[in-house]
Design an enzyme around this catalytic site. Structure first.
Site, PDB file in Angstrom:
ATOM      1  N   ASP A 211       0.838  -1.201   0.000  1.00 38.16           N
ATOM      2  CA  ASP A 211       0.000   0.000   0.000  1.00 38.16           C
ATOM      3  C   ASP A 211       0.872   1.249   0.000  1.00 38.16           C
ATOM      4  O   ASP A 211       2.060   1.194   0.327  1.00 38.16           O
ATOM      5  CB  ASP A 211      -0.890   0.022   1.255  1.00 38.16           C
ATOM      6  CG  ASP A 211      -0.064  -0.061   2.528  1.00 38.16           C
ATOM      7  OD1 ASP A 211       0.334   1.000   3.044  1.00 38.16           O
ATOM      8  OD2 ASP A 211       0.212  -1.182   2.991  1.00 38.16           O
ATOM      9  N   ASP A 213       1.440   4.630   2.016  1.00 37.91           N
ATOM     10  CA  ASP A 213       1.099   5.096   3.348  1.00 37.91           C
ATOM     11  C   ASP A 213       0.214   6.342   3.273  1.00 37.91           C
ATOM     12  O   ASP A 213       0.099   6.984   2.220  1.00 37.91           O
ATOM     13  CB  ASP A 213       2.379   5.371   4.144  1.00 37.91           C
ATOM     14  CG  ASP A 213       2.170   5.231   5.636  1.00 37.91           C
ATOM     15  OD1 ASP A 213       1.545   4.235   6.056  1.00 37.91           O
ATOM     16  OD2 ASP A 213       2.633   6.099   6.401  1.00 37.91           O
TER      17      ASP A 213
END
Length: 271
Positions: A211, A213
């Site tokens: 992902d 952040d």
């Protein structure tokens, strides 16, 4: 207790997706001065090597990052004969250059944890180890070469900042981390790396970006669902890479890691 026949040369500390990747596996109960490891250690054959696997969070994922028995896990691996440790993990990216699915092999670490015991040497003597370069150079080069051969171009270098968790960062924290030049963020890479160094083990991270952040992109922010989804999509690839790395790790350790404790009078006897 472990027995001499229950030995291994390479250790893997990982999560879901790695429980069944060993052939002719057996479970071994290991007692340590720091309590039991996250779960019984699984030992088996892989790529012609004896490999020991410990599930970092426990098989039922019962240990959050700040409660993982890090000292017991590393001590148990060393007591089984392990001297080289591979540590695959999911991480977030602090830069738009490293999107989900990126494989990164950092060369630096920053500790932003608060409440974790991070040494074996907290009594009896002051032991100061060198930690300027936290990861095994030979292990890193093996991972990088294996990934390139497999067609998964790795990110060579960067700084992994380890936060306490179990919550994810605020946007302000995330932007501050990125402003320091740090590139990856996770919750489990410390104190694993420093404890491995204190036991004179080789420790090598394999970081799968799951992902961006919170401060990198606008939107909902990091969610567990997204982390699990991306990790699940890449677990077969990561498991294959770990197998390739195990096959390629040098049989003889000529890196600095084995010499970490040379000349030191330790307050405890290592397994």
């Amino acid at each position: 207790m472990s027995t001499p026949s229950s030995s291994a040369e390479v250790g893997v500390i990982g999560g879901s997706g790695f429980y069944s990747f060993l052939d002719d596996a057996e479970e071994v109960i290991v007692d340590t001065p720091y309590g039991p490891p996250s779960d019984p250690i699984t030992i088996g054959e892989l790529a012609g090597r004896r490999v020991a696997f410990v599930p970092r969070h426990g098989r039922d994922h019962r240990f959050p990052p700040h409660r993982i028995p890090y000292r017991a896990n590393l001590w148990a691996l060393r007591s089984l004969g392990v001297r080289q440790v591979l540590a695959p993990s999911a991480v977030g990216s602090l830069t738009p250059d490293h999107g989900p699915g990126t494989l990164a092999v950092p060369d630096q670490l920053t500790d932003r944890t608060r409440n974790r015991t991070q040494t074996y040497y907290d009594d009896g003597a002051a032991i100061h180890i060198s930690f300027s370069d936290p990861y095994c150079p030979a292990g890193r080069q093996t991972v990088l070469a294996s990934a390139r051969t497999a067609g998964w171009p790795p990110v060579d270098g960067g700084t992994l900042v380890v936060i306490e968790g179990p919550r994810f960062s605020t946007r302000a924290e995330s932007k501050w981390f990125a402003a320091q030049g740090w590139t990856l963020i996770g919750m489990t890479g410390h104190p694993e790396a420093v404890l491995a160094r204190e036991l004179a083990l080789c420790y090598t991270p394999l970081c799968l970006v799951t992902d961006f952040d919170a401060g990198v992109e606008e939107g909902e922010g990091v969610t567990m669902e997204e982390v699990y989804r991306v990790f699940g999509e890449n677990i077969d690839r990561l498991r294959t890479l770990v197998t390739d790395v195990i096959a390629s790790l040098p049989a003889e350790r000529t890196c600095p890691c084995p010499r970490t404790l040379d000349g030191m009078k330790l307050p405890l006897e290592l397994p």
